[in-house]
Design a protein around this motif. Structure first.
Motif, PDB file in Angstrom:
ATOM      1  N   ALA A   1      -3.634  -9.406   4.064  1.00  0.00           N
ATOM      2  CA  ALA A   1      -4.642  -8.398   3.248  1.00  0.00           C
ATOM      3  C   ALA A   1      -3.838  -8.172   1.732  1.00  0.00           C
ATOM      4  O   ALA A   1      -4.432  -7.768   0.952  1.00  0.00           O
ATOM      5  CB  ALA A   1      -5.147  -7.153   3.688  1.00  0.00           C
ATOM      6  N   GLU A   2      -2.533  -8.507   1.779  1.00  0.00           N
ATOM      7  CA  GLU A   2      -1.676  -8.203   0.785  1.00  0.00           C
ATOM      8  C   GLU A   2      -1.526  -6.809   0.356  1.00  0.00           C
ATOM      9  O   GLU A   2      -1.615  -6.229  -0.803  1.00  0.00           O
ATOM     10  CB  GLU A   2      -2.288  -8.816  -0.711  1.00  0.00           C
ATOM     11  N   PHE A   3      -1.560  -5.954   1.459  1.00  0.00           N
ATOM     12  CA  PHE A   3      -1.152  -4.622   1.496  1.00  0.00           C
ATOM     13  C   PHE A   3       0.466  -4.444   1.610  1.00  0.00           C
ATOM     14  O   PHE A   3       0.901  -5.200   2.236  1.00  0.00           O
ATOM     15  CB  PHE A   3      -2.042  -3.796   2.603  1.00  0.00           C
ATOM     16  N   THR A   4       0.890  -3.287   0.947  1.00  0.00           N
ATOM     17  CA  THR A   4       2.245  -2.879   1.557  1.00  0.00           C
ATOM     18  C   THR A   4       2.154  -2.213   2.792  1.00  0.00           C
ATOM     19  O   THR A   4       1.064  -1.370   3.148  1.00  0.00           O
ATOM     20  CB  THR A   4       2.383  -1.966   0.466  1.00  0.00           C
ATOM     21  N   PHE A   5       3.016  -2.640   3.880  1.00  0.00           N
ATOM     22  CA  PHE A   5       2.882  -2.259   4.900  1.00  0.00           C
ATOM     23  C   PHE A   5       4.022  -1.297   5.416  1.00  0.00           C
ATOM     24  O   PHE A   5       5.228  -1.311   4.863  1.00  0.00           O
ATOM     25  CB  PHE A   5       3.184  -3.488   5.980  1.00  0.00           C
ATOM     26  N   PHE A   6       3.609  -0.040   6.052  1.00  0.00           N
ATOM     27  CA  PHE A   6       4.733   0.624   6.591  1.00  0.00           C
ATOM     28  C   PHE A   6       4.672   0.855   7.999  1.00  0.00           C
ATOM     29  O   PHE A   6       3.446   0.975   8.315  1.00  0.00           O
ATOM     30  CB  PHE A   6       4.406   2.112   5.852  1.00  0.00           C
TER      31      PHE A   6
ATOM     32  N   HIS B   1     -10.124  -7.143   9.224  1.00  0.00           N
ATOM     33  CA  HIS B   1     -11.186  -7.397   8.044  1.00  0.00           C
ATOM     34  C   HIS B   1     -10.501  -6.482   6.577  1.00  0.00           C
ATOM     35  O   HIS B   1     -11.189  -6.392   5.424  1.00  0.00           O
ATOM     36  CB  HIS B   1     -12.271  -6.813   7.957  1.00  0.00           C
ATOM     37  N   MET B   2      -9.183  -6.081   6.505  1.00  0.00           N
ATOM     38  CA  MET B   2      -8.727  -5.404   5.581  1.00  0.00           C
ATOM     39  C   MET B   2      -8.725  -6.038   4.322  1.00  0.00           C
ATOM     40  O   MET B   2      -8.938  -5.447   3.316  1.00  0.00           O
ATOM     41  CB  MET B   2      -7.185  -4.915   5.802  1.00  0.00           C
ATOM     42  N   LYS B   3      -8.734  -7.281   4.291  1.00  0.00           N
ATOM     43  CA  LYS B   3      -8.824  -7.863   2.800  1.00  0.00           C
ATOM     44  C   LYS B   3      -9.984  -7.579   1.832  1.00  0.00           C
ATOM     45  O   LYS B   3     -10.029  -7.654   0.991  1.00  0.00           O
ATOM     46  CB  LYS B   3      -8.406  -9.554   2.893  1.00  0.00           C
TER      47      LYS B   3
END
Length: 173
Positions: free
Chosen positions: A96-101, A66-68
């Motif tokens: 979610a269009e997050f930068t992932f690390f 549900h991050m989006k």
């Protein structure tokens, strides 16, 4: 400003299995303006309980798929980061269009110090200068870390080998 969501298992030192990220790292980024929370497969109540037992009060907790919704709930942020150790974390971040690390790629405090001035200097800035400064620092730090950062700080041996990460899996996009 920005938002950082952390997976728990395989990411945080109190996870099962334990990860490499510590409370000190989480607090460092919170002190520099990040909204900090948890995005995990664990039920939200379990996430909050684990972090609280660890001595940390979250700004938010959410199921990672549900991050989006965080983008809708917090539209004022210019950057959204997620840190995890499994391909599913990467997939949820991408959706979610997050930068992932990957957990071993997440910036260390030492790396971040190159991009953030002292807290006293940040506090002395007017609000618009502070926001511009932090946004620029966040973007530059993410680009640096995702480009490989300091190769002498290889922490990959510390990640959960059973996570399913394959050679060539990429962090940001």
């Amino acid at each position: 400003m920005w938002l950082i969501s952390f997976d728990i298992d395989g990411t945080m030192e109190f996870g099962d299995p334990p990860g490499i990220l510590t409370e000190e790292v989480v607090n460092y980024f919170r002190d520099r303006g990040a909204m900090v929370g948890s995005a995990s497969d664990r039920p939200v109540s379990s996430q909050r309980s684990m972090w609280k037992q660890y001595g940390f009060e979250l700004d938010f907790a959410i199921l990672k798929h549900h991050m989006k919704t965080l983008r809708t709930e917090y539209p004022e942020f210019t950057s959204y980061w997620h840190v995890g150790d499994r391909p599913l974390d990467q997939q949820n971040a991408k959706e979610a269009e997050f930068t992932f690390f990957w957990v071993d790629e997440f910036p260390t405090i030492e790396q971040a110090e190159e991009f953030f001035t002292s807290l006293e200097k940040i506090a002395a800035m007017n609000d618009s200068d502070k926001i511009e400064y932090i946004n620029n620092a966040v973007e530059s730090l993410a680009n640096y870390a995702l480009a490989g950062g300091d190769p002498s700080l290889d922490r990959s041996e510390n990640i959960n080998e059973g996570a399913g990460r394959l050679p060539g899996d990429l962090g940001g996009f």
